[in-house]
Design a protein around this motif. Sequence first.
Motif, PDB file in Angstrom:
ATOM      1  N   PHE A   1       0.829  -1.207   0.000  1.00  0.00           N
ATOM      2  CA  PHE A   1       0.000   0.000   0.000  1.00  0.00           C
ATOM      3  C   PHE A   1       0.859   1.250   0.000  1.00  0.00           C
ATOM      4  CE2 PHE A   1      -3.312   2.804   1.923  1.00  0.00           C
ATOM      5  CZ  PHE A   1      -4.241   2.650   0.907  1.00  0.00           C
ATOM      6  N   SER A   2       2.011   1.179   0.686  1.00  0.00           N
ATOM      7  CA  SER A   2       2.908   2.344   0.757  1.00  0.00           C
ATOM      8  C   SER A   2       3.520   2.666  -0.593  1.00  0.00           C
ATOM      9  CB  SER A   2       4.009   2.088   1.783  1.00  0.00           C
ATOM     10  OG  SER A   2       4.761   0.942   1.430  1.00  0.00           O
ATOM     11  N   ALA A   3       3.499   1.697  -1.518  1.00  0.00           N
ATOM     12  CA  ALA A   3       4.082   1.930  -2.836  1.00  0.00           C
ATOM     13  C   ALA A   3       3.091   2.538  -3.817  1.00  0.00           C
ATOM     14  CB  ALA A   3       4.626   0.621  -3.396  1.00  0.00           C
ATOM     15  N   VAL A   4       1.815   2.596  -3.440  1.00  0.00           N
ATOM     16  CA  VAL A   4       0.799   3.169  -4.318  1.00  0.00           C
ATOM     17  C   VAL A   4       0.987   4.676  -4.368  1.00  0.00           C
ATOM     18  CG1 VAL A   4      -1.673   3.504  -4.675  1.00  0.00           C
ATOM     19  CG2 VAL A   4      -0.825   1.329  -3.785  1.00  0.00           C
ATOM     20  N   PRO A   5       1.025   5.265  -5.564  1.00  0.00           N
ATOM     21  CA  PRO A   5       1.230   6.714  -5.662  1.00  0.00           C
ATOM     22  C   PRO A   5       0.098   7.504  -5.026  1.00  0.00           C
ATOM     23  CG  PRO A   5       0.612   5.778  -7.791  1.00  0.00           C
ATOM     24  CD  PRO A   5       0.883   4.632  -6.879  1.00  0.00           C
ATOM     25  N   THR A   6       0.437   8.674  -4.544  1.00  0.00           N
ATOM     26  CA  THR A   6      -0.546   9.549  -3.919  1.00  0.00           C
ATOM     27  C   THR A   6      -0.704  10.832  -4.724  1.00  0.00           C
ATOM     28  OG1 THR A   6       1.113  10.636  -2.519  1.00  0.00           O
ATOM     29  CG2 THR A   6      -0.011   8.698  -1.608  1.00  0.00           C
ATOM     30  N   VAL A   7      -1.824  11.513  -4.463  1.00  0.00           N
ATOM     31  CA  VAL A   7      -2.040  12.838  -5.026  1.00  0.00           C
ATOM     32  C   VAL A   7      -2.200  13.804  -3.862  1.00  0.00           C
ATOM     33  CG1 VAL A   7      -3.090  12.007  -7.158  1.00  0.00           C
ATOM     34  CG2 VAL A   7      -4.540  12.459  -5.162  1.00  0.00           C
ATOM     35  N   GLU A   8      -1.917  15.067  -4.136  1.00  0.00           N
ATOM     36  CA  GLU A   8      -2.036  16.097  -3.105  1.00  0.00           C
ATOM     37  C   GLU A   8      -3.234  16.982  -3.434  1.00  0.00           C
ATOM     38  OE1 GLU A   8       0.702  19.525  -0.912  1.00  0.00           O
ATOM     39  OE2 GLU A   8       1.076  19.010  -3.017  1.00  0.00           O
ATOM     40  N   ILE A   9      -4.142  17.108  -2.476  1.00  0.00           N
ATOM     41  CA  ILE A   9      -5.299  17.972  -2.645  1.00  0.00           C
ATOM     42  C   ILE A   9      -5.225  19.068  -1.593  1.00  0.00           C
ATOM     43  CG2 ILE A   9      -7.811  18.118  -2.671  1.00  0.00           C
ATOM     44  CD1 ILE A   9      -7.918  15.302  -3.656  1.00  0.00           C
ATOM     45  N   LEU A  10      -5.231  20.306  -2.049  1.00  0.00           N
ATOM     46  CA  LEU A  10      -5.113  21.467  -1.170  1.00  0.00           C
ATOM     47  C   LEU A  10      -6.507  22.034  -0.931  1.00  0.00           C
ATOM     48  CD1 LEU A  10      -2.038  22.969  -3.026  1.00  0.00           C
ATOM     49  CD2 LEU A  10      -2.011  21.647  -0.890  1.00  0.00           C
ATOM     50  N   VAL A  11      -6.923  22.029   0.330  1.00  0.00           N
ATOM     51  CA  VAL A  11      -8.317  22.313   0.658  1.00  0.00           C
ATOM     52  C   VAL A  11      -8.473  23.589   1.485  1.00  0.00           C
ATOM     53  CG1 VAL A  11     -10.376  21.425   1.819  1.00  0.00           C
ATOM     54  CG2 VAL A  11      -8.861  19.858   0.582  1.00  0.00           C
ATOM     55  N   GLY A  12      -9.468  24.375   1.112  1.00  0.00           N
ATOM     56  CA  GLY A  12      -9.818  25.567   1.878  1.00  0.00           C
ATOM     57  C   GLY A  12      -8.937  26.766   1.576  1.00  0.00           C
ATOM     58  N   GLU A  13      -9.274  27.875   2.224  1.00  0.00           N
ATOM     59  CA  GLU A  13      -8.517  29.109   2.014  1.00  0.00           C
ATOM     60  C   GLU A  13      -7.066  28.972   2.451  1.00  0.00           C
ATOM     61  OE1 GLU A  13     -10.556  32.232   4.005  1.00  0.00           O
ATOM     62  OE2 GLU A  13     -12.300  32.196   2.667  1.00  0.00           O
ATOM     63  N   ASN A  14      -6.826  28.130   3.464  1.00  0.00           N
ATOM     64  CA  ASN A  14      -5.457  27.928   3.965  1.00  0.00           C
ATOM     65  C   ASN A  14      -4.697  26.862   3.192  1.00  0.00           C
ATOM     66  OD1 ASN A  14      -5.816  29.844   6.067  1.00  0.00           O
ATOM     67  ND2 ASN A  14      -6.844  28.299   7.316  1.00  0.00           N
ATOM     68  N   ARG A  15      -5.360  26.263   2.199  1.00  0.00           N
ATOM     69  CA  ARG A  15      -4.749  25.250   1.335  1.00  0.00           C
ATOM     70  C   ARG A  15      -4.123  24.116   2.158  1.00  0.00           C
ATOM     71  NH1 ARG A  15      -0.816  26.627  -2.353  1.00  0.00           N
ATOM     72  NH2 ARG A  15      -1.848  25.640  -4.133  1.00  0.00           N
ATOM     73  N   LYS A  16      -4.931  23.569   3.059  1.00  0.00           N
ATOM     74  CA  LYS A  16      -4.459  22.444   3.866  1.00  0.00           C
ATOM     75  C   LYS A  16      -4.224  21.241   2.962  1.00  0.00           C
ATOM     76  CE  LYS A  16      -5.659  19.415   7.730  1.00  0.00           C
ATOM     77  NZ  LYS A  16      -6.640  19.123   8.815  1.00  0.00           N
ATOM     78  N   PRO A  17      -3.026  20.640   3.036  1.00  0.00           N
ATOM     79  CA  PRO A  17      -2.720  19.516   2.133  1.00  0.00           C
ATOM     80  C   PRO A  17      -3.277  18.185   2.643  1.00  0.00           C
ATOM     81  CG  PRO A  17      -0.802  20.058   3.462  1.00  0.00           C
ATOM     82  CD  PRO A  17      -1.849  21.058   3.822  1.00  0.00           C
ATOM     83  N   PHE A  18      -3.886  17.436   1.737  1.00  0.00           N
ATOM     84  CA  PHE A  18      -4.317  16.070   1.999  1.00  0.00           C
ATOM     85  C   PHE A  18      -3.636  15.179   0.969  1.00  0.00           C
ATOM     86  CE2 PHE A  18      -7.671  18.543   3.915  1.00  0.00           C
ATOM     87  CZ  PHE A  18      -8.105  17.793   5.000  1.00  0.00           C
ATOM     88  N   PHE A  19      -2.888  14.178   1.446  1.00  0.00           N
ATOM     89  CA  PHE A  19      -2.216  13.245   0.548  1.00  0.00           C
ATOM     90  C   PHE A  19      -3.021  11.946   0.539  1.00  0.00           C
ATOM     91  CE2 PHE A  19       0.995  16.235   1.939  1.00  0.00           C
ATOM     92  CZ  PHE A  19       1.626  16.562   0.737  1.00  0.00           C
ATOM     93  N   ILE A  20      -3.541  11.604  -0.618  1.00  0.00           N
ATOM     94  CA  ILE A  20      -4.472  10.488  -0.739  1.00  0.00           C
ATOM     95  C   ILE A  20      -3.974   9.519  -1.803  1.00  0.00           C
ATOM     96  CG2 ILE A  20      -6.878   9.847  -1.175  1.00  0.00           C
ATOM     97  CD1 ILE A  20      -7.632  12.759  -0.544  1.00  0.00           C
ATOM     98  N   HIS A  21      -4.067   8.232  -1.525  1.00  0.00           N
ATOM     99  CA  HIS A  21      -3.677   7.230  -2.523  1.00  0.00           C
ATOM    100  C   HIS A  21      -4.611   7.326  -3.728  1.00  0.00           C
ATOM    101  CE1 HIS A  21      -1.684   5.573   1.082  1.00  0.00           C
ATOM    102  NE2 HIS A  21      -0.780   5.157   0.206  1.00  0.00           N
ATOM    103  N   ILE A  22      -4.017   7.434  -4.888  1.00  0.00           N
ATOM    104  CA  ILE A  22      -4.789   7.716  -6.091  1.00  0.00           C
ATOM    105  C   ILE A  22      -5.779   6.611  -6.423  1.00  0.00           C
ATOM    106  CG2 ILE A  22      -3.067   6.749  -7.683  1.00  0.00           C
ATOM    107  CD1 ILE A  22      -3.746   9.089  -9.583  1.00  0.00           C
ATOM    108  N   ASN A  23      -5.421   5.359  -6.135  1.00  0.00           N
ATOM    109  CA  ASN A  23      -6.352   4.271  -6.447  1.00  0.00           C
ATOM    110  C   ASN A  23      -7.595   4.330  -5.573  1.00  0.00           C
ATOM    111  OD1 ASN A  23      -4.929   3.542  -4.144  1.00  0.00           O
ATOM    112  ND2 ASN A  23      -5.004   1.367  -4.590  1.00  0.00           N
ATOM    113  N   GLN A  24      -7.416   4.678  -4.294  1.00  0.00           N
ATOM    114  CA  GLN A  24      -8.552   4.827  -3.386  1.00  0.00           C
ATOM    115  C   GLN A  24      -9.483   5.939  -3.863  1.00  0.00           C
ATOM    116  OE1 GLN A  24      -8.288   1.895  -1.179  1.00  0.00           O
ATOM    117  NE2 GLN A  24      -9.002   3.374   0.317  1.00  0.00           N
ATOM    118  N   LEU A  25      -8.891   7.061  -4.208  1.00  0.00           N
ATOM    119  CA  LEU A  25      -9.665   8.239  -4.588  1.00  0.00           C
ATOM    120  C   LEU A  25     -10.408   8.030  -5.898  1.00  0.00           C
ATOM    121  CD1 LEU A  25     -10.290  11.194  -3.818  1.00  0.00           C
ATOM    122  CD2 LEU A  25      -8.282  11.861  -5.143  1.00  0.00           C
ATOM    123  N   CYS A  26      -9.724   7.495  -6.881  1.00  0.00           N
ATOM    124  CA  CYS A  26     -10.330   7.338  -8.207  1.00  0.00           C
ATOM    125  C   CYS A  26     -11.364   6.221  -8.247  1.00  0.00           C
ATOM    126  CB  CYS A  26      -9.245   7.097  -9.252  1.00  0.00           C
ATOM    127  SG  CYS A  26      -8.168   8.526  -9.503  1.00  0.00           S
TER     128      CYS A  26
END
Length: 207
Positions: A3-28
């Motif tokens: 699971f640690s080898a699965v690539p992640t994407v970064e999503i910046l949320v809100g006015e403060n651009r809080k970063p969320f790193f999410i595994h791309i397979n889970q998200l898609c």
Amino acid sequence: MKFSAVPTVEILVGENRKPFFIHINQLCEASSFFKAAFEGHFRESSEKTMDLPEEDEHIFDLFVQWLYRGHYEIPPKGPEALGEKFMEPVKLYVLADKYDVGDLRSLLITKLFEMYKVPHGNLPGMVTVTYAYEHVSRTSGLRRLLADWYTCKVDFFWFDSEVAQEWFREHPEIAAAVISSFATTLSRMTHVYPSDGGIPERYREDV
């Protein structure tokens, strides 16, 4: 593959651009919106990042928690910043609807329906209902559930109150939905109070 080898994407949320790193397979797998963005021919597919400045950090964090745990419970009391407790699941539903996260949307409708079935249970506040009606489509099952909830749980005298009348004048779509719920109930000579059966399909999908 680990699971640690699965690539992640970064999503910046809100006015403060809080970063969320999410595994791309889970998200898609969960969202056709994110699948199109990160696996299609958009900038996000190459940069593996996306800005969502209009989203609420707390609500998006709940989405990420559900994404990995597959679980969500309506809180006994809503976060102070969101007001009454039903605002949180409604905002989470709106996010799921916006990004086409069908499994989360179905889960939230089920959870809300379970609360609807509780005799003498709490009622979603007018602010929460208004938010829902302003952010989901006219054919949304959430709208139908909320209208039936008011038909079922609100005392008739409340509908004659100045508060209710002003709310309905300001939001004619809500008034029309509640009136339609009453009319359906009367035409069928049955009450919309839920039985012990399962959730009606008309709450689940846009029809």
